[in-house]
Design a protein around this motif. Structure first.
Motif, short mmCIF file in Angstrom:
data_model
loop_
_atom_site.label_atom_id
_atom_site.label_comp_id
_atom_site.label_asym_id
_atom_site.label_seq_id
_atom_site.Cartn_x
_atom_site.Cartn_y
_atom_site.Cartn_z
N THR B 286 0.83 -1.21 0.00
CA THR B 286 0.00 0.00 0.00
C THR B 286 0.87 1.26 0.00
N MET B 287 1.84 1.28 0.90
CA MET B 287 2.72 2.45 1.01
C MET B 287 3.45 2.68 -0.32
N MET B 307 -4.83 15.80 -2.67
CA MET B 307 -3.61 15.43 -1.95
C MET B 307 -3.90 15.01 -0.52
N GLN B 308 -4.82 15.73 0.13
CA GLN B 308 -5.12 15.41 1.52
C GLN B 308 -5.57 13.96 1.69
N ASN B 309 -6.37 13.49 0.73
CA ASN B 309 -6.87 12.11 0.84
C ASN B 309 -5.77 11.09 0.65
N GLU B 312 -3.77 11.14 3.86
CA GLU B 312 -4.48 10.46 4.95
C GLU B 312 -4.42 8.94 4.80
N LEU B 313 -4.45 8.48 3.55
CA LEU B 313 -4.42 7.03 3.34
C LEU B 313 -3.11 6.40 3.84
N GLN B 316 -4.04 6.09 7.51
CA GLN B 316 -5.25 5.31 7.85
C GLN B 316 -5.18 3.84 7.44
N THR B 317 -4.27 3.50 6.53
CA THR B 317 -4.19 2.11 6.11
C THR B 317 -3.21 1.30 6.96
N GLN B 318 -2.65 1.94 7.98
CA GLN B 318 -1.73 1.19 8.84
C GLN B 318 -2.53 0.30 9.79
N PRO B 319 -1.90 -0.77 10.28
CA PRO B 319 -2.63 -1.81 11.00
C PRO B 319 -3.55 -1.33 12.12
N ALA B 320 -3.03 -0.53 13.04
CA ALA B 320 -3.87 -0.16 14.19
C ALA B 320 -5.01 0.76 13.74
#
Lengths: 172, 355
Positions: B286-287, B307-309, B312-313, B316-320
């Motif tokens: 993902t990264m 860009m903000q979205n 944020e991804l 926000q897509t990290q495990p916790a």
């Protein structure tokens, strides 16, 4: 300074003899006796002795430095070396001789330039005393030495009073 | 404030605005401070740590410098919640270790966070979107003054602010910028940047600071020494080198476009395509793909994303985060499925626009 264990000259090397990882003895030797000792390999496990001997001449051996204790928080220089973290602000005074070369190495400088707290910096010194006294107070209470605890409590409140008005003045 | 409420928002520093925000994701300044009358946190017993926390918590929630800060005690917080705060950049990894009497005070916009009883009694940071180090300094300087008004910091005239680790004493400052450098990574020019930075005494780290990997082509550049130079000098050291890195990255980006626009466009579009369609995806992939997409947005190769979205991804897509947002504890494989679904939803919502 300690004297050599074999003659009367000052000891420059401090050798810990190890056997199977256990300390068998401590030797304090002058340079001449140390050379003789090391070349004859009288130690049962010479690696410990050699490691100590690698220190440059004229400097206090690590082993002695390691025994330095901060009177405020009780940390030894050895503990600091193994953890990389100091125990309290007073360590910078207690271990000053050892820390200055280290700071020089890390930062290339040993004099702060930059922001200074608005409060009088010397107020900090008194605060270090408070660390020590509060530690002693807790120990005294744990050991149920209540007279000692009362004495310490009085001492703490005297220092607290000393600090407070001067801070109020510097704030004004 | 609780962790739950944070899942509904995102840090203001992710909004993707501010000077040079195509490359400079964020600017950050942190100060390390200690109270003079207590041992450093690692050496302090439970009672002393409790006393320090109580004292500082009181100061922090009393609107220092007119700032409303919300205090979050880390004691008793679940591992997942603590990991969430790390991903969010509000606490350090070290601070997330299970130890008593730790906490963090956070402003509503998440621009200010102050850790209590980390390695030092106080670790305060100010974050800004884009290149804005001077603003960070002004704000943190005011906050520092306000906190100091009621407590005595450990300070010596020779060694400055005294810290648990001698590498931080003096100013106690760490000035850092988070840069997104995909073109320098693609062309492997990045190692030249590292070498040049090392020579002038600047450190390069990954997204999550010390010891972390350079995920998503993000690099944190920061000062190493803290003693013997003023805060302004140290800020200038970092600030002065940034334009060079920015123009280097931009030059390489333009060269990539010029030499092989089609190839680059293809790479970016494939990355976007995978993210919009994948059914299972790891955090690492993902990264990696988001980095290509971010580059594509900046170069105008993708024009239906904000860009903000994208920013944020990354968080926000990290495990916790994923588990908190979905209110579920998930194993790695389940997370990958959930992550793919989350990204698909976010990217579709985004590109079709609000209804």
């Amino acid at each position: 300074m300690k004297k050599c264990g074999r003659c009367d000259k000052p000891a420059v090397l401090h050798i810990t003899e190890l056997q199977h990882g256990e300390v068998k003895g401590l030797l304090h030797l002058c340079e001449t006796c140390a050379k003789e000792y090391l070349s004859h390999g009288q130690g049962s496990a010479p690696e410990a002795g050699l490691a100590e001997a690698e220190l440059p001449e004229g400097e206090e051996p690590l082993e002695d430095l390691d025994q330095h204790v901060c009177p405020s928080c009780g940390i030894t220089f050895k503990e600091f070396r193994s953890q990389g973290r100091l125990g309290c602000p007073n360590d910078y005074i207690a271990f000053q001789d050892e820390l200055l070369p280290l700071l020089e190495n890390i930062h290339g400088e040993t004099q702060h330039v930059g922001k200074v707290p608005k409060r009088a910096p010397h107020a900090s010194q008194k605060q270090y005393q408070l660390i020590r006294l509060r530690n002693q107070l807790r120990a005294a209470i744990d050991e149920e030495m209540y007279e000692e605890a009362a004495r310490l409590r009085d001492q703490i409140s005297v220092i607290e009073r000393e600090i407070t008005p001067s801070q109020a003045a510097s704030d004004a | 404030m609780d962790v739950e409420s944070l899942t509904q928002t995102s840090g203001e520093w992710l909004r993707g605005t501010g000077p040079e925000s195509d490359i400079v994701m964020s600017s950050r300044i942190r100060l390390a401070r200690n109270l003079a009358s207590f041992p450093f946190p690692n050496r302090a017993d439970d009672a002393a740590r409790a006393e320090v926390e109580l004292l500082l918590r009181g100061r922090l929630t009393d609107r220092p410098a007119g700032r409303r800060l919300n205090y979050l005690s880390l004691t008793g917080l679940e591992t997942l919640d603590r990991q969430f705060l790390v991903e969010r950049q509000l606490i350090s990894r070290e601070h997330s270790d299970e130890r008593t009497h730790r906490g963090v005070a956070v402003s509503d916009e998440e621009n200010v966070s102050v850790m209590v009883n980390e390695e030092d009694h106080l670790r305060m940071q100010v974050l800004r979107s884009g290149l804005a180090l001077d603003e960070c300094w002004q704000e943190i300087d005011r906050l520092d003054d306000a906190l100091e008004a009621d407590v005595t910091y450990a300070f010596s005239e020779q060694l400055g602010y005294l810290t648990a680790c001698p590498t931080n004493c003096g100013t106690g400052i760490r000035v850092s910028v988070l840069l997104h450098l995909p073109a320098l990574v693609i062309t492997k020019e990045i190692s030249k940047v590292f070498q040049a930075l090392q020579k002038i005494g600047l450190a390069v780290r990954g997204l999550y600071g010390e010891g972390s990997q350079a995920m998503g082509d993000f690099y944190q550049i920061s000062n190493q020494v803290t003693l013997g130079k003023s805060e302004e000098q140290l800020i200038a050291t970092v600030k002065d080198v940034i334009p060079n890195i920015l123009s280097y990255e931009r030059r390489v980006r333009q060269a990539l476009v010029k030499e092989n626009r089609q190839g680059l466009h293809d790479q970016v579009s494939r990355a976007y395509g995978i993210l919009r369609n994948a059914q299972t995806i790891s955090s690492e992939e993902t990264m990696h793909l988001l980095s290509s997409v971010r580059l594509g947005v900046n170069l105008g190769l993708i024009d239906d994303l904000e860009m903000q979205n994208v920013n944020e991804l990354f968080i926000q897509t990290q495990p916790a985060h994923l588990q908190k947002i979905r209110h579920q504890r998930l194993e790695s494989a389940e997370r990958n499925v959930m992550r793919a679904a989350f990204i698909r939803q976010r990217l579709t919502e985004e590109s079709t626009g609000p209804e």
